[in-house]
Design a protein around this motif. Structure first.
Motif, PDB file in Angstrom:
ATOM      1  N   MET D  97      20.160  -7.582 -36.438  1.00  0.00           N
ATOM      2  CA  MET D  97      18.793  -7.378 -36.145  1.00  0.00           C
ATOM      3  C   MET D  97      18.308  -6.873 -34.857  1.00  0.00           C
ATOM      4  O   MET D  97      17.169  -6.970 -34.430  1.00  0.00           O
ATOM      5  N   THR D 100      19.458  -7.111 -28.630  1.00  0.00           N
ATOM      6  CA  THR D 100      20.270  -6.342 -27.716  1.00  0.00           C
ATOM      7  C   THR D 100      20.668  -7.169 -26.257  1.00  0.00           C
ATOM      8  O   THR D 100      21.234  -6.878 -25.259  1.00  0.00           O
ATOM      9  N   ASP D 101      20.252  -8.631 -26.411  1.00  0.00           N
ATOM     10  CA  ASP D 101      20.776  -9.445 -25.385  1.00  0.00           C
ATOM     11  C   ASP D 101      21.309 -10.434 -25.719  1.00  0.00           C
ATOM     12  O   ASP D 101      21.455 -11.506 -25.061  1.00  0.00           O
ATOM     13  N   ASP D 107      36.115 -10.093 -26.351  1.00  0.00           N
ATOM     14  CA  ASP D 107      37.639  -9.338 -26.366  1.00  0.00           C
ATOM     15  C   ASP D 107      38.232 -10.175 -27.332  1.00  0.00           C
ATOM     16  O   ASP D 107      38.987  -9.617 -28.180  1.00  0.00           O
ATOM     17  N   ARG D 128      30.064  -8.057 -26.084  1.00  0.00           N
ATOM     18  CA  ARG D 128      30.030  -8.627 -24.830  1.00  0.00           C
ATOM     19  C   ARG D 128      31.362  -8.318 -24.034  1.00  0.00           C
ATOM     20  O   ARG D 128      32.463  -8.113 -24.871  1.00  0.00           O
ATOM     21  N   ASP D 129      31.742  -8.370 -22.856  1.00  0.00           N
ATOM     22  CA  ASP D 129      32.925  -8.283 -22.093  1.00  0.00           C
ATOM     23  C   ASP D 129      33.495  -6.804 -22.353  1.00  0.00           C
ATOM     24  O   ASP D 129      34.406  -6.646 -22.975  1.00  0.00           O
ATOM     25  N   ILE D 130      32.473  -5.835 -21.831  1.00  0.00           N
ATOM     26  CA  ILE D 130      32.917  -4.559 -22.559  1.00  0.00           C
ATOM     27  C   ILE D 130      34.232  -4.028 -22.151  1.00  0.00           C
ATOM     28  O   ILE D 130      35.050  -3.394 -22.934  1.00  0.00           O
ATOM     29  N   THR D 145      26.036  -3.109 -24.307  1.00  0.00           N
ATOM     30  CA  THR D 145      26.716  -4.412 -23.980  1.00  0.00           C
ATOM     31  C   THR D 145      25.679  -5.356 -23.283  1.00  0.00           C
ATOM     32  O   THR D 145      24.744  -5.061 -23.017  1.00  0.00           O
ATOM     33  N   ALA D 146      26.092  -6.760 -23.643  1.00  0.00           N
ATOM     34  CA  ALA D 146      25.343  -7.602 -22.840  1.00  0.00           C
ATOM     35  C   ALA D 146      26.091  -8.740 -22.611  1.00  0.00           C
ATOM     36  O   ALA D 146      27.471  -8.968 -23.331  1.00  0.00           O
ATOM     37  N   ALA D 147      25.885  -9.457 -21.759  1.00  0.00           N
ATOM     38  CA  ALA D 147      26.824 -10.559 -21.246  1.00  0.00           C
ATOM     39  C   ALA D 147      26.675 -11.959 -22.133  1.00  0.00           C
ATOM     40  O   ALA D 147      27.963 -12.460 -22.483  1.00  0.00           O
ATOM     41  N   PRO D 148      25.571 -12.311 -22.552  1.00  0.00           N
ATOM     42  CA  PRO D 148      25.544 -13.829 -23.263  1.00  0.00           C
ATOM     43  C   PRO D 148      26.424 -13.654 -24.683  1.00  0.00           C
ATOM     44  O   PRO D 148      26.408 -12.547 -25.186  1.00  0.00           O
ATOM     45  N   PRO D 149      26.705 -14.864 -24.979  1.00  0.00           N
ATOM     46  CA  PRO D 149      27.507 -15.066 -26.511  1.00  0.00           C
ATOM     47  C   PRO D 149      26.439 -14.820 -27.350  1.00  0.00           C
ATOM     48  O   PRO D 149      25.212 -15.129 -27.338  1.00  0.00           O
ATOM     49  N   ALA D 152      23.501 -17.375 -28.097  1.00  0.00           N
ATOM     50  CA  ALA D 152      22.297 -17.260 -27.163  1.00  0.00           C
ATOM     51  C   ALA D 152      21.059 -16.497 -27.827  1.00  0.00           C
ATOM     52  O   ALA D 152      19.909 -16.829 -27.364  1.00  0.00           O
TER      53      ALA D 152
END
Lengths: 240, 240, 240, 240, 240, 240
Positions: D97, D100-101, D107, D128-130, D145-149, D152
């Motif tokens: 959808m 992007t957050d 990994d 995430r975790d680029i 890339t975004a940090a949250p799983p 979220a």
């Protein structure tokens, strides 16, 4: 339908090539123009040098299935015809309505522009076949890349007309300066005033940067108060 | 710069006034045109009747502080001059780049359009002074209302050119039909074909609706299978 | 492919019909659910009463020209077939990806839903032929109106699957409550807990509103401090 | 609930690996398909080679706090289970959808896909975790890339269903080609026709590019008029 | 933390109540201010009369689950405390970051504001419990309605601070005029200048409208050329 | 007006520097915080190392032409004054309302921040003069680059206040961790709990990654079932 294109003096190109787009936007804002930076015009490749040129404009409207077809590429009003009308050293500025899912040009059109001596391509849209476009050596500022052809989303309608590029009104023969920060418009009528102020602004900011590197605090320095202004004026007299 | 405006036959107006924009979009889709509905063109007042007319186009680009000024309203290329060029019975179609924070027209300009016999105003932008505009009696389809004048966000550049209105390519003299569902474009070259198919489609959907009201289920009815198609054809023969 | 639809007890409908969607969202937030209000689900007509029902879900993906055709309306996986599978008293919840330029249903489909006893239609998209839809009497909550048919922008893929409606995850048979503020989802597993808390919350807010009307200030009242909580509890005991 | 995955012949992979996504979108547009390029699917690392494979689809809906939890990662319907169902050489196409957050995979999941022989990952969302993802060697096309799983912002609901990826309808086992310009869909039913036309289109454009490099102008060349078409046909006969 | 609120003279209120927001934005643009109209501030109910007052500002930031809780409504920095600090006749201007899926206030808070003599509520967000809010009689300008409470999307952080409302910088005690076209800001320092120019602009436009109603064309009239300006000046002298 | 800035212990910095932002968002989500990742905060240069520090906040509202001027740069409430108030080792977090067409800082301001020992700059806006900014050596996380100065789109209003940065509520002295995946907020009150859980989560994911590299399937491993949890606990005991 389309305005005749004009040349730009070598001297103007030389002087403006030494001025950053950041400085130009500051100077233009002081003259009351806040909306001169074309949103989305980012360098396609790293390290593209600053360019200066007259705008040669192209205009798209949305795709209509009866008009936006591969067959339309052969019509008298086509991007092909527009490219053949571009003078050497111009900067092609393409109003693509910020469309990011149809590439305005690919490798073949960019190669032809390069052959014709066009200085660069600026658009609020995207290009297609990125590796091919990079291969032509034409410097491009745009929103990125998409695979589909222009006719998947756009109908070409003309050149050397007033356009919207990235939320900025661009008229044929306005001056465009483009560097790592994107593309800035200088209205043709304001060119001389802008050049004069920009050279001075660039010099002042260079001097301020030197003071900061020496550890000076910002308040009173940037913008300079009377004391710092005097120091700057004194330093300026020492320049060759 | 601008295309001459053409009249539309009273017969065409009469026939199309009986066809909904919904039916027209279905017919146009069957001819391969999916992008003919101008986004954002909603009735400003409840109960505005369906209108049919040739498009008289106006074009804006973004505001530039040196050009988009109240003084510009007096220039030869101004919305004022464009209005004086509008023929009676046309539908003014204004490409405003979906801008919703500057009103393209207020009460004075709408009053003048009404005086000139313009049938209606369609835009992907907004109007200003809503109570004044409603007072003029000019039917308007738009995105709503904003207080600021056009020059707060837009620069006017010409009329009877190809434009983008709500994501649709509109050329001068294309046919526009507008009702409670918004404004739909019929390319001038397709007019006759569309009329023929639209009248038939409207009749078929009326018949289907009657069957639904009598309790018939949808599969096989809408679209009709062979049996229902035959029933419909039989019913059609009973029409006067 | 699709989950079987379940009934909802008349008692649950009766109790929840007396609770506003505002109160329900407060109660659900206290249980940790912040994302239960379907964005864009606004009443199509003024005065539509509050409705409560199980969600019967429909799912669209974007239009693909080889699939999203008028011919597809006759296929076994079509909106027509989905409607024939809807039980009486359900609320049809249609995930249309917030598309506002293609109407999911028009008058014919809404008329058939009304005939089948469907309680209402909730979508994050739009309907077409607004006057026809209003004429069917089916209550609709949506983003508005567009002339083009669904296949201009959407491909229908199934019913009674998990969907996204207005940014909310809706599963078949979740409970939907919809009123003047839009549509709220109650996860089926939380129904009993929510009902209990909601009735109490509604009563408390009624009491607070009375205090405000009598001139009491907000701090200490909403939310109530110990003193006001005691007053409320005392008042509650006087209720029949 | 989910469609069985199919293999793709080595010959098809070989032929399509020599055709750019730009050429494929041109060919598909000529067949009436304008909407086949998945918006947002950009290479995560520079230099990722062109890939061809059958789509193995995954579907997300928005996060609901009672469902989108770390605990859900252990349920039978989870991204983990979906990965274990992926056949070697498929391209995982994930409908997120355009969120992007919240990163759909990090990994660990990418490492497992690599182990299973998945050719690549295409999504309209982000990872995430680029640095970890790049370390796995799995080629990824995404919005960044975004940090949250994932939980979220997203709830996973199934695999091998019809999905929306970047505004394109993707069905299980459709063919996906992805290169520096992003990911393009070829409907499974059109595969043979597309291959034939694409190889010819690629050859023609190569010939045109050569003419441009030799200084020929665009009108009459691209698209070729009768004279140039004849030259091209003659040249084609000289090919081995 | 918060600026003290100031009164506004009855005379200023009386004069500005006779000037439309359209006229004010024209006057402000002539003084170089283009960005004074608060986007999204539309009347919640039809027929709300024009209001004039000092801005009493409230500020929200995004929701954080540890802070944006129902419990926070009882804290010293809460919307409840802010309302108790509002003086009579002010206009509450609430910066809600254009959030449309969490209602800043419902019936209880609006009822209390009404009790305190607050003139009206202006926000770039939405309210909740629309029927309850309308029942309080407090005039509201906003983006519409949503069921969820403010804490579903927003954290309240203070009042009488500089805020962003609908893309406009609002400082405590700036003057706000709001009518059918939405809310316009007059910077406190420019108030006297604006009043003078606005009264004259309103009179001129009334005269122009009369000429249009009598059939005069727009060029030379709006804006008036020397001849029409003279006619206007002569007419002005006949006014009582 | 502004909160005093606090130091952060070297130990905290050391421990958190070993934890990825991905792990932190997972840990925070398990504590109920889903909205802690600042959208748009991407590394300006490749290879920027992970940073940890207290947030020193700056706040902008939209530009108003009477306030957002180059002259304002010399006022007591200016970005210059804010920079002089920044303590060493803080992370400057600038709420710029996601504005991407006006650069908050250029080379001179970044150079001064570097001189003052500021650890890094995080913003949901953009910087200007990208080559100059990179030259200062200050690590920056932002949405990219634009030529125009801040006053073209923003008015600076204060520092060490609660702000919105990328859709996240940031309070002065909250802890910020930023790496290749962007910037994550740890509420000051939750710091100790988060550190403890994050170290454990990081260790567990490292172990899981090793199992995947050895070919283990995901179900039962990630998250671990009882058997795998026991294996992990056994392995943990072998650690030094």
């Amino acid at each position: 339908m389309s305005v005749e294109s004009l040349p730009l003096s070598a001297d103007t190109v030389r002087v403006l090539t030494a001025v950053s787009t950041g400085t130009l936007t500051t100077v233009l804002l002081k003259k009351g123009l806040r909306n001169v930076w074309m949103r989305g015009t980012m360098p396609l490749a790293p390290g593209q040098p600053r360019l200066v040129g007259r705008a040669f404009t192209l205009r798209f409207v949305p795709a209509r299935e009866d008009l936006a077809t591969p067959a339309s590429w052969g019509s008298p009003i086509s991007t092909r015809a527009a490219i053949e009308a571009m003078p050497a050293c111009c900067i092609a500025v393409v109003g693509a309505m910020n469309v990011t899912d149809a590439g305005i040009f690919g490798d073949i059109l960019c190669a032809r522009m390069k052959k014709r001596g066009v200085a660069g391509l600026v658009t609020d849209g995207v290009v297609r076949d990125i590796s091919g476009v990079l291969g032509t050596g034409l410097p491009v500022w745009c929103r990125g890349t998409a695979a589909p052809p222009s006719v998947a989303g756009l109908t070409f309608v003309g050149w050397q007309e007033a356009i919207d590029c990235g939320g900025v009104a661009v008229f044929p023969n306005d001056i465009v300066v483009v560097d790592q920060d994107g593309a800035v418009l200088i209205p043709a009528a304001l060119l001389d005033d802008v050049i004069k102020a920009a050279v001075e602004q660039e010099r002042l900011e260079d001097w301020i940067m030197k003071q900061v590197e020496q550890g000076q605090a910002l308040p009173g320095l940037y913008p300079p108060n009377a004391e710092n202004q005097a120091k700057y004026e004194a330093w300026k007299k020492t320049l060759p």
